[in-house]
Write a protein that holds these residues in place. Structure first.
Motif, short mmCIF file in Angstrom:
data_model
loop_
_atom_site.label_atom_id
_atom_site.label_comp_id
_atom_site.label_asym_id
_atom_site.label_seq_id
_atom_site.Cartn_x
_atom_site.Cartn_y
_atom_site.Cartn_z
N GLU A 212 12.60 -10.59 68.49
CA GLU A 212 11.52 -10.22 67.57
C GLU A 212 11.94 -9.12 66.61
O GLU A 212 11.62 -9.15 65.43
CB GLU A 212 10.28 -9.79 68.36
N GLY A 213 12.66 -8.13 67.13
CA GLY A 213 13.02 -6.99 66.29
C GLY A 213 14.37 -7.12 65.61
O GLY A 213 14.75 -6.24 64.82
N ALA A 214 15.10 -8.20 65.88
CA ALA A 214 16.46 -8.32 65.33
C ALA A 214 16.43 -8.57 63.84
O ALA A 214 15.73 -9.48 63.37
CB ALA A 214 17.20 -9.46 66.03
N PRO A 215 17.21 -7.81 63.05
CA PRO A 215 17.38 -8.16 61.64
C PRO A 215 18.01 -9.55 61.54
O PRO A 215 18.87 -9.90 62.35
CB PRO A 215 18.35 -7.08 61.12
N ARG A 216 17.58 -10.35 60.55
CA ARG A 216 18.08 -11.72 60.48
C ARG A 216 18.28 -12.16 59.05
O ARG A 216 17.72 -11.62 58.12
CB ARG A 216 17.12 -12.67 61.20
N ARG A 217 19.11 -13.18 58.91
CA ARG A 217 19.39 -13.76 57.60
C ARG A 217 18.10 -14.35 57.03
O ARG A 217 17.22 -14.83 57.74
CB ARG A 217 20.44 -14.86 57.72
N SER A 218 18.05 -14.37 55.70
CA SER A 218 16.90 -15.00 55.04
C SER A 218 16.96 -16.52 55.11
O SER A 218 15.95 -17.20 54.93
CB SER A 218 16.82 -14.55 53.58
N GLY A 219 18.14 -17.07 55.36
CA GLY A 219 18.32 -18.51 55.47
C GLY A 219 19.67 -18.81 56.06
O GLY A 219 20.51 -17.92 56.22
N PRO A 220 19.92 -20.07 56.39
CA PRO A 220 21.21 -20.42 57.00
C PRO A 220 22.35 -20.27 55.99
O PRO A 220 22.14 -20.37 54.78
CB PRO A 220 21.02 -21.87 57.42
N PRO A 221 23.57 -20.03 56.47
CA PRO A 221 24.71 -19.89 55.54
C PRO A 221 25.06 -21.22 54.90
O PRO A 221 24.80 -22.29 55.46
CB PRO A 221 25.84 -19.40 56.45
N ARG A 296 22.17 -4.51 62.65
CA ARG A 296 21.75 -4.53 61.24
C ARG A 296 22.79 -5.20 60.35
O ARG A 296 22.46 -5.79 59.31
CB ARG A 296 21.49 -3.10 60.75
N ALA A 297 24.06 -5.11 60.76
CA ALA A 297 25.13 -5.68 59.94
C ALA A 297 25.25 -7.19 60.10
O ALA A 297 25.69 -7.89 59.17
CB ALA A 297 26.46 -5.01 60.29
N LEU A 298 24.88 -7.73 61.25
CA LEU A 298 25.11 -9.15 61.54
C LEU A 298 24.59 -10.10 60.46
O LEU A 298 25.29 -11.06 60.10
CB LEU A 298 24.49 -9.51 62.90
N PRO A 299 23.39 -9.92 59.91
CA PRO A 299 22.90 -10.88 58.93
C PRO A 299 23.73 -10.97 57.65
O PRO A 299 23.53 -11.89 56.85
CB PRO A 299 21.48 -10.37 58.61
N HIS A 300 24.65 -10.05 57.45
CA HIS A 300 25.49 -10.07 56.24
C HIS A 300 26.70 -10.99 56.39
O HIS A 300 27.49 -11.13 55.44
CB HIS A 300 25.94 -8.65 55.90
N TYR A 301 26.85 -11.62 57.54
CA TYR A 301 28.00 -12.50 57.79
C TYR A 301 27.55 -13.95 57.92
O TYR A 301 26.35 -14.25 57.96
CB TYR A 301 28.75 -12.03 59.04
N ASP A 302 28.52 -14.84 57.98
CA ASP A 302 28.23 -16.28 58.03
C ASP A 302 28.42 -16.87 59.42
O ASP A 302 27.74 -17.84 59.78
CB ASP A 302 29.15 -17.04 57.06
N VAL A 303 29.35 -16.33 60.22
CA VAL A 303 29.64 -16.91 61.52
C VAL A 303 30.20 -15.84 62.45
O VAL A 303 30.98 -14.98 62.03
CB VAL A 303 30.65 -18.08 61.39
N LEU A 304 29.76 -15.89 63.70
CA LEU A 304 30.34 -15.04 64.74
C LEU A 304 31.45 -15.81 65.42
O LEU A 304 31.26 -16.97 65.82
CB LEU A 304 29.29 -14.65 65.77
N VAL A 305 32.61 -15.18 65.57
CA VAL A 305 33.74 -15.79 66.27
C VAL A 305 33.97 -14.99 67.55
O VAL A 305 34.20 -13.78 67.49
CB VAL A 305 34.99 -15.82 65.38
N ALA A 306 33.91 -15.70 68.70
CA ALA A 306 33.99 -15.02 70.00
C ALA A 306 34.99 -15.74 70.90
O ALA A 306 34.62 -16.55 71.75
CB ALA A 306 32.61 -15.00 70.65
N PRO A 307 36.29 -15.45 70.74
CA PRO A 307 37.33 -16.19 71.47
C PRO A 307 37.77 -15.56 72.79
O PRO A 307 38.95 -15.55 73.13
CB PRO A 307 38.48 -16.18 70.46
N SER A 308 36.84 -15.01 73.56
CA SER A 308 37.18 -14.34 74.82
C SER A 308 37.79 -15.30 75.82
O SER A 308 37.57 -16.51 75.78
CB SER A 308 35.94 -13.71 75.44
N THR A 309 38.54 -14.74 76.76
CA THR A 309 39.11 -15.54 77.84
C THR A 309 38.21 -15.56 79.08
O THR A 309 38.30 -16.47 79.90
CB THR A 309 40.49 -15.00 78.24
N LYS A 310 37.33 -14.54 79.22
CA LYS A 310 36.42 -14.49 80.36
C LYS A 310 35.22 -13.62 80.01
O LYS A 310 35.38 -12.50 79.54
CB LYS A 310 37.14 -13.92 81.59
N GLU A 311 34.02 -14.15 80.25
CA GLU A 311 32.78 -13.41 80.01
C GLU A 311 31.76 -13.77 81.07
O GLU A 311 31.69 -14.92 81.51
CB GLU A 311 32.19 -13.74 78.63
#
Length: 609
Positions: A212-221, A296-311
């Motif tokens: 609910e409180g997360a800043p978000r993009r105005s539309g999809p990339p 706050r910064a996340l909505p300024h990007y197009d894609v999150l890349v998360a290449p972890s080996t273990k989570e």
């Protein structure tokens, strides 16, 4: 709006990780859990067992007597306590020796908690984070009748459970716990496989995400040129695979960029590879930033890349979806479980390996499929699982709160400000407080160990307009606080000789002796420091002759006294404990702490969102 359901009681949070002034993202997930706990309980106490590296066993033993003496006095005056966003934080220094294994570190955290945070036992509900660390702290320090909830989210759990001592300690935690919650089913399976007799105690409660409180993009990339990564720059996070993939992607995409949030030992290697590829100008290393700043910064990007080996969960993955970003992630355990049922709508998965081309191909395929994604419905479904309303309802049941949250509305987390003194119980901590623009901060920094803390405390004092001096014989320390006056150890010790003429106090750092009592300013100019320090000494003598020393709630300085006189001494490492011990013996009313209370200086608390 969700009702704020609270029992008239205190919640104690025990944790090995929590945001600090020098690392505001460390343990931010624990801060998120604590914020939810603040909805449900009248008061919150965070007990953070902060590891202090002591070096070799010989070094630790050399300083042990003075360290224990000082820490006990500081604890009695609640000098380890600072105001946090949701309640008081007791930052318990946990001295560790080089080469210790996890059980040894865990037992050190328990010992320090029991000795220096006995007020934890006043809490009827205790929430420990990471079973073999915060869980063990809570199990041994809590009152026998207190309810213990433990949250497990450690990627190192398997290594610990592979050892007999680790299994023994973990079984102790499970025996004491009302419930052990795991952030994913895969973590629960790992625990139950080793401890089937505790299966009824172990449940799944995911990490909370503020949709609910997360800043978000105005539309999809419309394209996926702007990549973002969030996490430590370490091998387990797949950082070099990410960097190599971006180098290849950027070769044919002149508008592409990569932003990395986090720090770690692979930063230098990553920068070198990016420079070799000629794309370093398109990559930004942001370092550790506050969790709220990252969100706050996340909505300024197009894609999150998360290449972890273990989570175990990988909180940043659903956070990216909350911000309106699609995700490319590895099948590393947590992410595929977190996105189960919505993966095709919001993400693409790749295997855990070192192949950068597979990562690049996944980004390109996701980009071509953008019209077919349904980020909104995926986001709504994840909100129903991990939103604040859903997790608060689970937590309310676990805590046994007086009321139970009844909606999935998200609501508002209680209190956006640090606790006011008038709202605190009569034994509330005051030992680390200092008014902005008043007095002086003196850093007792015999060595450059924990240099990050030296820098952070000096910067906080200077930001509040409080003069800073640093007592040190280590030539590498002054550059950490460039605006501070440097007090030579001989000058500092000479200022105490009037009160303790016959006491021989060893210098905790081996260095060339100095016969001159002087302070060096920023220019390197030397000037006499003794009149200033003797002024404080004389004041302490008057106190001792006319009655007991002033209580810790009163500042050392009177309203009309010189701001040049020291008012708070900060011990930054155990190597300076002999100085602190001599100070407390000579001037019993002196304030010695390990961290400044930011809110009393007009600064935000270290765990502020």
């Amino acid at each position: 709006m969700m009702p704020e359901a609270r029992a008239a009681a205190q919640l104690a949070v025990c944790t090995p990780w929590y945001p600090t002034a020098y690392n505001r993202v460390g343990g931010n997930f624990v801060a998120d859990w604590t914020a939810l706990g603040a909805r449900l309980m009248e008061r919150v106490l965070v007990v953070h067992a902060e590891e202090w590296p002591g070096g070799t066993e010989a070094n630790v033993q050399k300083w042990a007597a003075d360290t224990d003496k000082v820490f006990n006095m500081v604890a009695q005056r609640r000098g380890f306590d600072v105001a946090g966003q949701w309640g008081w934080i007791t930052r318990v220094p946990t001295v560790i020796t080089s080469g210790w294994d996890v059980p040894q570190r865990a037992l050190a955290a328990v010992e320090a908690t029991v000795k220096y945070a006995p007020h934890l036992a006043d809490s009827p509900v205790v929430h420990g984070h990471v079973g073999y660390l915060g869980g063990l702290m809570g199990a041994r320090a809590k009152n026998a009748d207190a309810r213990l909830i433990v949250t497990e989210h450690s990627t190192g759990l398997g290594d610990l459970l592979a050892t007999p001592r680790g299994r023994e300690l973990y079984d102790e935690v499970l025996t004491a716990a009302h419930r052990l919650t795991c952030v994913s089913a895969s973590v629960r399976d790992q625990v139950v496989e080793v401890f089937p007799h505790h299966a009824q105690t172990v449940v799944v409660v995911p990490n909370p995400v503020d949709f609910e409180g997360a800043p978000r993009r105005s539309g999809p990339p419309e394209s996926l040129d702007r990549w973002v990564f969030g996490g430590g720059l370490i091998e387990r996070k797949g950082v070099m695979r990410l960097v190599e993939a971006f180098c290849r992607f950027a070769g044919s995409r002149p508008a592409s960029t990569l932003d990395l949030y986090g720090s770690g030992p692979l930063e230098a290697d990553a920068r070198e590879r990016l420079t070799q590829a000629g794309v370093a100008s398109r990559v930004t290393f942001h370092g550790n930033v506050a969790h709220s700043e990252f969100l706050r910064a996340l909505p300024h990007y197009d894609v999150l890349v998360a290449p972890s080996t273990k989570e175990t969960f990988h909180l940043v993955v659903p956070e990216a979806v909350a911000a309106g970003l699609p995700v490319v992630a590895t099948r590393s355990g947590g992410p595929e479980e977190a996105l189960a049922g919505v993966a095709d709508r919001v993400s693409r998965f790749i295997e855990v390996n070192e192949d950068p081309d597979e990562l690049v191909q996944a980004v390109l395929e996701l980009e071509s499929d953008l019209p077919d994604l349904d980020l909104e419905s995926g986001r709504a479904e994840l909100d129903s699982r991990y939103g604040l309303g859903a997790i608060t309802q689970m937590l309310s049941s676990l805590y046994g709160s007086a009321e139970t949250a009844s909606s999935n509305d998200g609501g508002e987390v209680r209190s956006g400000t640090a606790p006011a003194a008038s709202d605190l119980p009569r034994d509330a901590p005051t030992g680390s407080s200092l008014s902005a623009g008043r007095g002086e901060v003196v850093l007792l920094s015999a060595s450059g160990w924990r240099g990050y803390a030296i820098r952070a405390e000096g910067e906080a004092a200077q930001a509040a307009g409080v003069p800073v001096s640093v007592v040190t014989g280590d030539g590498g320390v002054p550059h950490l606080v460039p605006m501070a006056a440097v007090v030579e150890p001989a000058a500092f010790m000479a200022s105490l000789e009037g009160e303790q003429k016959r006491q021989a106090v060893r210098d905790p750092v081996t260095r060339s002796s100095s016969t001159t009592s002087a302070v060096r300013g920023r220019s390197g100019r030397r000037f006499n420091v003794l009149p200033r320090l003797r002024s404080a000494r004389n004041k302490s003598r008057v106190q001792s002759e006319t009655g007991p020393a002033a209580p810790m709630t009163a500042p050392i300085l009177d309203a009309g006294s010189s701001a040049a006189e020291p008012s708070v001494h900060i011990l930054t490492h155990i190597s300076g404990s002999a100085w602190a011990a001599a100070l407390l013996q000579s001037r019993p009313g002196s304030k010695v702490v390990t961290e400044l209370d930011r809110p009393s200086l007009g600064l935000p608390p270290v765990d502020a969102p």
